[in-house]
Design a protein around this motif. Sequence first.
Motif, mmCIF file in Angstrom:
data_model
loop_
_atom_site.group_PDB
_atom_site.id
_atom_site.type_symbol
_atom_site.label_atom_id
_atom_site.label_comp_id
_atom_site.label_asym_id
_atom_site.label_seq_id
_atom_site.Cartn_x
_atom_site.Cartn_y
_atom_site.Cartn_z
ATOM 1 N N PRO A 35 0.808 -1.220 0.000
ATOM 2 C CA PRO A 35 0.000 0.000 0.000
ATOM 3 C C PRO A 35 0.843 1.274 0.000
ATOM 4 O O PRO A 35 2.004 1.266 0.436
ATOM 5 N N GLU A 36 0.265 2.334 -0.479
ATOM 6 C CA GLU A 36 0.919 3.639 -0.487
ATOM 7 C C GLU A 36 1.357 3.993 0.932
ATOM 8 O O GLU A 36 0.621 3.789 1.901
ATOM 9 N N GLY A 37 2.571 4.517 1.048
ATOM 10 C CA GLY A 37 3.098 4.931 2.343
ATOM 11 C C GLY A 37 3.869 3.848 3.078
ATOM 12 O O GLY A 37 4.346 4.076 4.182
ATOM 13 N N PHE A 38 3.996 2.686 2.466
ATOM 14 C CA PHE A 38 4.701 1.570 3.089
ATOM 15 C C PHE A 38 5.710 0.973 2.115
ATOM 16 O O PHE A 38 5.659 1.233 0.913
ATOM 17 N N VAL A 39 6.617 0.151 2.658
ATOM 18 C CA VAL A 39 7.630 -0.508 1.837
ATOM 19 C C VAL A 39 7.745 -1.975 2.247
ATOM 20 O O VAL A 39 7.283 -2.372 3.312
ATOM 21 N N ARG A 40 8.370 -2.717 1.385
ATOM 22 C CA ARG A 40 8.821 -4.078 1.667
ATOM 23 C C ARG A 40 10.233 -4.192 1.133
ATOM 24 O O ARG A 40 10.649 -3.414 0.285
ATOM 25 N N THR A 41 10.945 -5.201 1.606
ATOM 26 C CA THR A 41 12.304 -5.426 1.122
ATOM 27 C C THR A 41 12.279 -6.381 -0.066
ATOM 28 O O THR A 41 11.281 -7.066 -0.311
ATOM 29 N N TYR A 42 13.408 -6.456 -0.752
ATOM 30 C CA TYR A 42 13.524 -7.403 -1.861
ATOM 31 C C TYR A 42 13.268 -8.821 -1.365
ATOM 32 O O TYR A 42 12.624 -9.616 -2.034
ATOM 33 N N GLY A 43 13.767 -9.139 -0.173
ATOM 34 C CA GLY A 43 13.537 -10.457 0.407
ATOM 35 C C GLY A 43 12.101 -10.696 0.818
ATOM 36 O O GLY A 43 11.629 -11.827 0.810
ATOM 37 N N ASP A 44 11.389 -9.637 1.185
ATOM 38 C CA ASP A 44 9.974 -9.774 1.532
ATOM 39 C C ASP A 44 9.144 -10.170 0.317
ATOM 40 O O ASP A 44 8.216 -10.968 0.427
ATOM 41 N N VAL A 45 9.446 -9.583 -0.824
ATOM 42 C CA VAL A 45 8.641 -9.870 -2.015
ATOM 43 C C VAL A 45 9.111 -11.121 -2.751
ATOM 44 O O VAL A 45 8.392 -11.639 -3.597
ATOM 45 N N SER A 46 10.298 -11.597 -2.383
ATOM 46 C CA SER A 46 10.826 -12.819 -2.981
ATOM 47 C C SER A 46 11.602 -13.592 -1.915
ATOM 48 O O SER A 46 12.821 -13.633 -1.936
ATOM 49 N N PRO A 47 10.894 -14.206 -0.969
ATOM 50 C CA PRO A 47 11.556 -14.912 0.132
ATOM 51 C C PRO A 47 12.517 -15.984 -0.369
ATOM 52 O O PRO A 47 12.170 -16.803 -1.222
ATOM 53 N N GLY A 48 13.714 -15.937 0.163
ATOM 54 C CA GLY A 48 14.725 -16.912 -0.221
ATOM 55 C C GLY A 48 15.460 -16.567 -1.502
ATOM 56 O O GLY A 48 16.445 -17.216 -1.837
ATOM 57 N N ALA A 49 15.003 -15.561 -2.222
ATOM 58 C CA ALA A 49 15.635 -15.198 -3.494
ATOM 59 C C ALA A 49 15.522 -13.693 -3.742
ATOM 60 O O ALA A 49 14.943 -13.258 -4.738
#
Length: 99
Positions: free
Chosen positions: A16-30
């Motif tokens: 959602p707008e105003g938030f972030v995730r990490t590369y690992g959050d959106v692709s766990p393990g990779a």
Amino acid sequence: MDERHQAIIDAIAEIPEGFVRTYGDVSPGAPRLSARLLSTEQVPNGLPWWRVVRADGTLAVGQRQREHLMAEGVPFNGDRVDMDVARIPHDPDRKSTRL
């Protein structure tokens, strides 16, 4: 586009707008897979790529990414996103995109 790539695209689209995730959050393990995908032309128009940051809150794309995040109200501590406030952690129920 293969199933793993689509799972990453879907995870990014859900931030959602105003938030972030990490590369690992959106692709766990990779996490490198998500970084590689975002650096290609395969990314659909309108996908909020700027909401994906490094695990330490630094920005891979620099000032352009920072401007997008600041416009959405994402908090920063100096040059880094305040991950304690802005990060939406990995959802363990989400299908893994491991290689």
